[in-house]
Write a protein that holds these residues in place. Structure first.
Motif, PDB file in Angstrom:
ATOM      1  N   SER A  43       0.826  -1.202   0.000  1.00 53.86           N
ATOM      2  CA  SER A  43       0.000   0.000   0.000  1.00 53.86           C
ATOM      3  C   SER A  43       0.859   1.251   0.000  1.00 53.86           C
ATOM      4  O   SER A  43       2.059   1.220   0.308  1.00 53.86           O
ATOM      5  N   ALA A  44       0.218   2.371  -0.325  1.00 52.93           N
ATOM      6  CA  ALA A  44       0.918   3.653  -0.309  1.00 52.93           C
ATOM      7  C   ALA A  44       1.423   3.967   1.091  1.00 52.93           C
ATOM      8  O   ALA A  44       2.508   4.532   1.266  1.00 52.93           O
ATOM      9  N   GLN A  45       0.663   3.604   2.115  1.00 56.57           N
ATOM     10  CA  GLN A  45       1.085   3.856   3.484  1.00 56.57           C
ATOM     11  C   GLN A  45       2.309   3.026   3.848  1.00 56.57           C
ATOM     12  O   GLN A  45       3.225   3.494   4.526  1.00 56.57           O
ATOM     13  N   ASP A  46       2.332   1.780   3.370  1.00 59.25           N
ATOM     14  CA  ASP A  46       3.516   0.937   3.597  1.00 59.25           C
ATOM     15  C   ASP A  46       4.762   1.608   3.030  1.00 59.25           C
ATOM     16  O   ASP A  46       5.819   1.639   3.660  1.00 59.25           O
ATOM     17  N   ILE A  47       4.631   2.120   1.815  1.00 58.93           N
ATOM     18  CA  ILE A  47       5.768   2.765   1.140  1.00 58.93           C
ATOM     19  C   ILE A  47       6.215   3.996   1.922  1.00 58.93           C
ATOM     20  O   ILE A  47       7.407   4.213   2.147  1.00 58.93           O
ATOM     21  N   HIS A  48       5.261   4.803   2.336  1.00 59.69           N
ATOM     22  CA  HIS A  48       5.601   6.004   3.102  1.00 59.69           C
ATOM     23  C   HIS A  48       6.324   5.647   4.393  1.00 59.69           C
ATOM     24  O   HIS A  48       7.326   6.282   4.753  1.00 59.69           O
ATOM     25  N   ASP A  49       5.843   4.614   5.077  1.00 62.11           N
ATOM     26  CA  ASP A  49       6.461   4.199   6.338  1.00 62.11           C
ATOM     27  C   ASP A  49       7.887   3.718   6.123  1.00 62.11           C
ATOM     28  O   ASP A  49       8.787   4.006   6.915  1.00 62.11           O
ATOM     29  N   ILE A  50       8.103   2.991   5.026  1.00 65.72           N
ATOM     30  CA  ILE A  50       9.440   2.459   4.736  1.00 65.72           C
ATOM     31  C   ILE A  50      10.410   3.585   4.418  1.00 65.72           C
ATOM     32  O   ILE A  50      11.496   3.681   4.987  1.00 65.72           O
ATOM     33  N   LEU A  51      10.038   4.460   3.505  1.00 66.75           N
ATOM     34  CA  LEU A  51      10.960   5.482   3.022  1.00 66.75           C
ATOM     35  C   LEU A  51      11.170   6.606   4.027  1.00 66.75           C
ATOM     36  O   LEU A  51      12.129   7.371   3.902  1.00 66.75           O
ATOM     37  N   SER A  52      10.285   6.727   5.031  1.00 67.81           N
ATOM     38  CA  SER A  52      10.495   7.722   6.082  1.00 67.81           C
ATOM     39  C   SER A  52      11.434   7.198   7.159  1.00 67.81           C
ATOM     40  O   SER A  52      11.832   7.930   8.063  1.00 67.81           O
ATOM     41  N   ASN A  53      11.805   5.923   7.048  1.00 68.24           N
ATOM     42  CA  ASN A  53      12.737   5.314   7.991  1.00 68.24           C
ATOM     43  C   ASN A  53      14.129   5.897   7.757  1.00 68.24           C
ATOM     44  O   ASN A  53      14.650   5.875   6.655  1.00 68.24           O
ATOM     45  N   SER A  54      14.721   6.444   8.790  1.00 71.23           N
ATOM     46  CA  SER A  54      16.035   7.075   8.658  1.00 71.23           C
ATOM     47  C   SER A  54      17.171   6.058   8.565  1.00 71.23           C
ATOM     48  O   SER A  54      18.301   6.414   8.254  1.00 71.23           O
ATOM     49  N   ASP A  55      16.868   4.788   8.852  1.00 72.11           N
ATOM     50  CA  ASP A  55      17.884   3.742   8.775  1.00 72.11           C
ATOM     51  C   ASP A  55      17.977   3.250   7.334  1.00 72.11           C
ATOM     52  O   ASP A  55      17.184   2.415   6.888  1.00 72.11           O
ATOM     53  N   ILE A  56      18.946   3.786   6.596  1.00 68.72           N
ATOM     54  CA  ILE A  56      19.080   3.482   5.174  1.00 68.72           C
ATOM     55  C   ILE A  56      19.299   1.992   4.955  1.00 68.72           C
ATOM     56  O   ILE A  56      18.777   1.399   4.002  1.00 68.72           O
ATOM     57  N   LYS A  57      20.076   1.368   5.828  1.00 71.59           N
ATOM     58  CA  LYS A  57      20.360  -0.060   5.671  1.00 71.59           C
ATOM     59  C   LYS A  57      19.087  -0.894   5.752  1.00 71.59           C
ATOM     60  O   LYS A  57      18.931  -1.876   5.015  1.00 71.59           O
ATOM     61  N   LYS A  58      18.178  -0.522   6.641  1.00 71.17           N
ATOM     62  CA  LYS A  58      16.922  -1.264   6.763  1.00 71.17           C
ATOM     63  C   LYS A  58      16.054  -1.094   5.521  1.00 71.17           C
ATOM     64  O   LYS A  58      15.431  -2.042   5.047  1.00 71.17           O
ATOM     65  N   VAL A  59      16.021   0.139   5.016  1.00 74.80           N
ATOM     66  CA  VAL A  59      15.244   0.390   3.792  1.00 74.80           C
ATOM     67  C   VAL A  59      15.817  -0.414   2.642  1.00 74.80           C
ATOM     68  O   VAL A  59      15.087  -1.066   1.879  1.00 74.80           O
ATOM     69  N   LYS A  60      17.120  -0.385   2.513  1.00 71.54           N
ATOM     70  CA  LYS A  60      17.789  -1.120   1.433  1.00 71.54           C
ATOM     71  C   LYS A  60      17.514  -2.617   1.541  1.00 71.54           C
ATOM     72  O   LYS A  60      17.196  -3.272   0.543  1.00 71.54           O
ATOM     73  N   ALA A  61      17.639  -3.151   2.755  1.00 69.37           N
ATOM     74  CA  ALA A  61      17.416  -4.586   2.953  1.00 69.37           C
ATOM     75  C   ALA A  61      15.977  -4.966   2.629  1.00 69.37           C
ATOM     76  O   ALA A  61      15.718  -6.019   2.025  1.00 69.37           O
ATOM     77  N   LEU A  62      15.039  -4.111   3.001  1.00 68.27           N
ATOM     78  CA  LEU A  62      13.634  -4.416   2.746  1.00 68.27           C
ATOM     79  C   LEU A  62      13.326  -4.396   1.251  1.00 68.27           C
ATOM     80  O   LEU A  62      12.646  -5.295   0.730  1.00 68.27           O
ATOM     81  N   LEU A  63      13.849  -3.384   0.550  1.00 68.42           N
ATOM     82  CA  LEU A  63      13.614  -3.312  -0.888  1.00 68.42           C
ATOM     83  C   LEU A  63      14.243  -4.502  -1.607  1.00 68.42           C
ATOM     84  O   LEU A  63      13.677  -5.037  -2.563  1.00 68.42           O
ATOM     85  N   ARG A  64      15.413  -4.924  -1.153  1.00 69.68           N
ATOM     86  CA  ARG A  64      16.072  -6.070  -1.775  1.00 69.68           C
ATOM     87  C   ARG A  64      15.292  -7.362  -1.547  1.00 69.68           C
ATOM     88  O   ARG A  64      15.357  -8.275  -2.372  1.00 69.68           O
ATOM     89  N   SER A  65      14.577  -7.450  -0.450  1.00 70.36           N
ATOM     90  CA  SER A  65      13.889  -8.698  -0.114  1.00 70.36           C
ATOM     91  C   SER A  65      12.534  -8.841  -0.792  1.00 70.36           C
ATOM     92  O   SER A  65      11.940  -9.916  -0.784  1.00 70.36           O
ATOM     93  N   GLN A  66      12.028  -7.760  -1.374  1.00 70.73           N
ATOM     94  CA  GLN A  66      10.711  -7.807  -2.013  1.00 70.73           C
ATOM     95  C   GLN A  66      10.819  -8.428  -3.406  1.00 70.73           C
ATOM     96  O   GLN A  66      11.767  -8.162  -4.132  1.00 70.73           O
ATOM     97  N   HIS A  67       9.828  -9.207  -3.770  1.00 74.09           N
ATOM     98  CA  HIS A  67       9.811  -9.827  -5.101  1.00 74.09           C
ATOM     99  C   HIS A  67       8.400  -9.723  -5.680  1.00 74.09           C
ATOM    100  O   HIS A  67       7.693 -10.704  -5.838  1.00 74.09           O
ATOM    101  N   TRP A  68       8.014  -8.474  -5.959  1.00 77.62           N
ATOM    102  CA  TRP A  68       6.703  -8.253  -6.549  1.00 77.62           C
ATOM    103  C   TRP A  68       6.665  -8.753  -7.989  1.00 77.62           C
ATOM    104  O   TRP A  68       7.667  -8.673  -8.709  1.00 77.62           O
ATOM    105  N   PRO A  69       5.516  -9.233  -8.452  1.00 75.73           N
ATOM    106  CA  PRO A  69       5.369  -9.545  -9.883  1.00 75.73           C
ATOM    107  C   PRO A  69       5.598  -8.282 -10.720  1.00 75.73           C
ATOM    108  O   PRO A  69       5.466  -7.164 -10.224  1.00 75.73           O
ATOM    109  N   VAL A  70       5.925  -8.465 -11.958  1.00 72.78           N
ATOM    110  CA  VAL A  70       6.265  -7.341 -12.810  1.00 72.78           C
ATOM    111  C   VAL A  70       5.102  -6.366 -12.960  1.00 72.78           C
ATOM    112  O   VAL A  70       5.296  -5.171 -13.193  1.00 72.78           O
ATOM    113  N   ASN A  71       3.864  -6.841 -12.798  1.00 70.24           N
ATOM    114  CA  ASN A  71       2.705  -5.979 -12.973  1.00 70.24           C
ATOM    115  C   ASN A  71       2.088  -5.534 -11.653  1.00 70.24           C
ATOM    116  O   ASN A  71       0.928  -5.125 -11.602  1.00 70.24           O
ATOM    117  N   HIS A  72       2.854  -5.578 -10.563  1.00 71.10           N
ATOM    118  CA  HIS A  72       2.314  -5.184  -9.264  1.00 71.10           C
ATOM    119  C   HIS A  72       2.155  -3.672  -9.191  1.00 71.10           C
ATOM    120  O   HIS A  72       3.055  -2.914  -9.547  1.00 71.10           O
TER     121      HIS A  72
END
Length: 535
Positions: A43-72
């Motif tokens: 959701s948009a709120q999920d994205i906002h919560d993630i990117l407002s996180n000041s811990d860059i390493k956590k944001v990076k790790a979370l984005l790397r772990s996601q495997h959305w389908p190409v049409n998500h």
């Protein structure tokens, strides 16, 4: 290119039908219904919560772990929000420029490729003709508003990918953010240097493959020159999208990781593929038929250890300097025949290029200024000196020095220390060029730069590259500056350096000028600092 997107995808610019977004992206979509528990970010709120996180390493790790389908649908918000972390250009600027360039009826306007695009690499990624026109329009506005971008061949393909998930004006904003944050090279020389960076990385992180190429490829550099096109020309679209998920946040490091993974996998499967004779084409064909799934491919890319952004920046700078020196050495050799090289290292010089007019100075006599002027490149020695900055008049802030000298081109810095010794440097480039690599402290400048002493002895130290064509990287460190220091000459010591208050300084032997320390003590305190322009 293989791997077309599924039919429930993307935007009106795609040559397939579009699925409407749920309001706020919070309602369950068709994609989420297939795998409702798989994704941590939906959701948009999920994205906002993630990117407002000041811990860059956590944001990076979370984005790397996601495997959305190409049409998500999550990418519609995610990619734009990531770009907003760096910069967001006003959509009004984009719309106004489109109107100015193409008029009200932009459909009938003539669209041409900007000069920074390589026509050989126009990858549309299934866009229909309207989508292709939109990309051309976006890049036309980029060219108009950012004339400093002279070569960025990957921008067409990246814009095409972005347009699958974004509105036209948002694609422009995202591209502007990428360019502002130096995620993409913007000149031909920087692009060529990036190919050499990949070569250096392959030598370190894919040693067996590098050795294989050495023994089986007569023109190995041609293979490395195509590394970016392995991703944007030949990987299936679904892989490119997953690379983009992390690239937008982490920058070019992700592209290098992906290309190294391709190279390692290619070498691993080479025995099965057989020797095609043309390794450049063989790697491209291998990309189009990638044997690993997207998820495993990205996992392998992130498994490469000791891979840092700082190393990439260091290699980029090193290779840009090497490319510059190749051009510069020949030019400087020719220039040296026209300049009086007998002045190099001479303790004194009688005479001057022109009759100088009196110039205000609290530390130089007219005769001493004439001596410095006689050492300048002849194209500059015909001009007159102008006092741009003096600690006696303008204070002792390095920021004031930079603000008063930026935009004036080459300058001369002269220092008198507490022992009344006088020395300094001719700076061959404008100090505003210190921003060419963003906010990072890096060396820049040209081989016209030199160090000198005036009192008690007169001596000039020119760039070692004028008389020696085999110049190491440490012999090409001319100028550097930020809010804390100003440096002229580097490599195993700083030739001349001042702190942020223009008071504490040091001078040592450096590889760039092969100089002796400019005063009697390596660490000194400045009594007066003056900077002269050449007008």
């Amino acid at each position: 290119m293989h791997g077309s997107p599924s039919t429930n995808a993307f935007s009106d610019n795609v040559a397939l039908s579009r699925v409407s977004l749920s309001p706020g992206m919070e309602a369950e979509t068709e994609t989420e219904a297939v795998a409702p528990r798989r994704f941590l970010v939906n959701s948009a709120q999920d994205i906002h919560d993630i990117l407002s996180n000041s811990d860059i390493k956590k944001v990076k790790a979370l984005l790397r772990s996601q495997h959305w389908p190409v049409n998500h649908d999550v990418r519609r918000v995610l990619w734009l929000e990531i770009s907003r972390r760096f910069l967001i250009e006003s959509t009004n600027i984009y719309e106004e420029t489109v109107l100015e360039l193409y008029g009200q009826d932009d459909e009938s306007a003539e669209l041409t490729l900007p000069h920074f695009v390589d026509p050989a690499h126009q990858v549309n990624y299934f866009l229909n003709q309207e989508g292709v026109n939109t990309v051309m329009r976006i890049l036309g506005v980029v060219s108009e508003l950012h004339p400093d971008i002279t070569y960025c061949p990957s921008l067409y393909a990246i814009s095409s990918v972005l347009l699958h998930y974004m509105k036209e004006c948002d694609v422009f904003c995202c591209i502007t953010a990428l360019m502002k944050h130096r995620h993409l090279t913007q000149t031909k020389k920087a692009h060529l240097a990036s190919n050499l960076v990949f070569r250096d990385l392959a030598k370190k992180f894919a040693k067996s493959c590098y050795s294989f190429l050495q023994h089986n490829c007569k023109q190995m550099d041609h293979v490395f020159d195509n590394w970016m096109w392995w991703i944007f020309n030949h990987l299936p679209f679904s892989y490119v999208v997953k690379v983009m998920d992390c690239f937008l946040f982490e920058g070019p490091k992700i592209l290098y990781r992906a290309a190294l993974t391709i190279l390692i996998l290619f070498h691993k499967h080479q025995g099965k593929l057989g020797n095609s004779g043309n390794l450049t084409n063989a790697v491209s064909h291998f990309c189009e038929n990638m044997p690993l799934s997207e998820e495993k491919f990205m996992k392998m890319a992130f498994s490469i250890r000791s891979f840092s952004r700082n190393e990439i920046k260091r290699l980029q700078l090193k290779n840009e300097l090497e490319l510059n020196s190749r051009d510069r050495v020949s030019a400087m050799t020719i220039s040296a025949s026209h300049e009086n090289l007998s002045l190099k290292m001479s303790h004194s010089f009688n005479g001057t290029a022109i009759a100088l007019q009196p110039c205000k100075s609290d530390l130089l006599s007219h005769k001493e200024l004439q001596t410095i002027w006689s050492w300048l490149p002849r194209r500059l020695a015909i001009y007159q000196p102008t006092l741009l900055f003096s600690t006696e008049e303008h204070g002792t802030s390095i920021l004031t020095l930079f603000s008063r000298t930026s935009g004036h081109g080459p300058t001369i810095i002269v220092i008198k220390n507490m022992e009344n010794e006088v020395f300094g440097a001719f700076c061959g480039s404008d100090w505003s060029d210190r921003h060419q690599h963003g906010n990072f402290l890096t060396y820049f400048g040209t081989g016209e730069t030199f160090l000198f002493t005036i009192y008690p002895n007169r001596r000039k130290y020119e760039w070692v590259g004028i008389t020696n064509q085999d110049v190491s990287l440490t012999g090409q460190m001319f100028m550097a500056g930020d809010n804390t220091t100003l440096t002229i000459g580097g490599g195993n010591g700083e030739g001349l350096q001042l702190d942020s208050e223009l008071f504490n300084g040091q001078t040592k032997h450096c590889d760039t000028f092969d100089n002796e320390p400019l005063c009697s003590q390596p660490y000194f305190k400045a009594k007066i600092v003056e900077v002269f322009g050449i007008d």
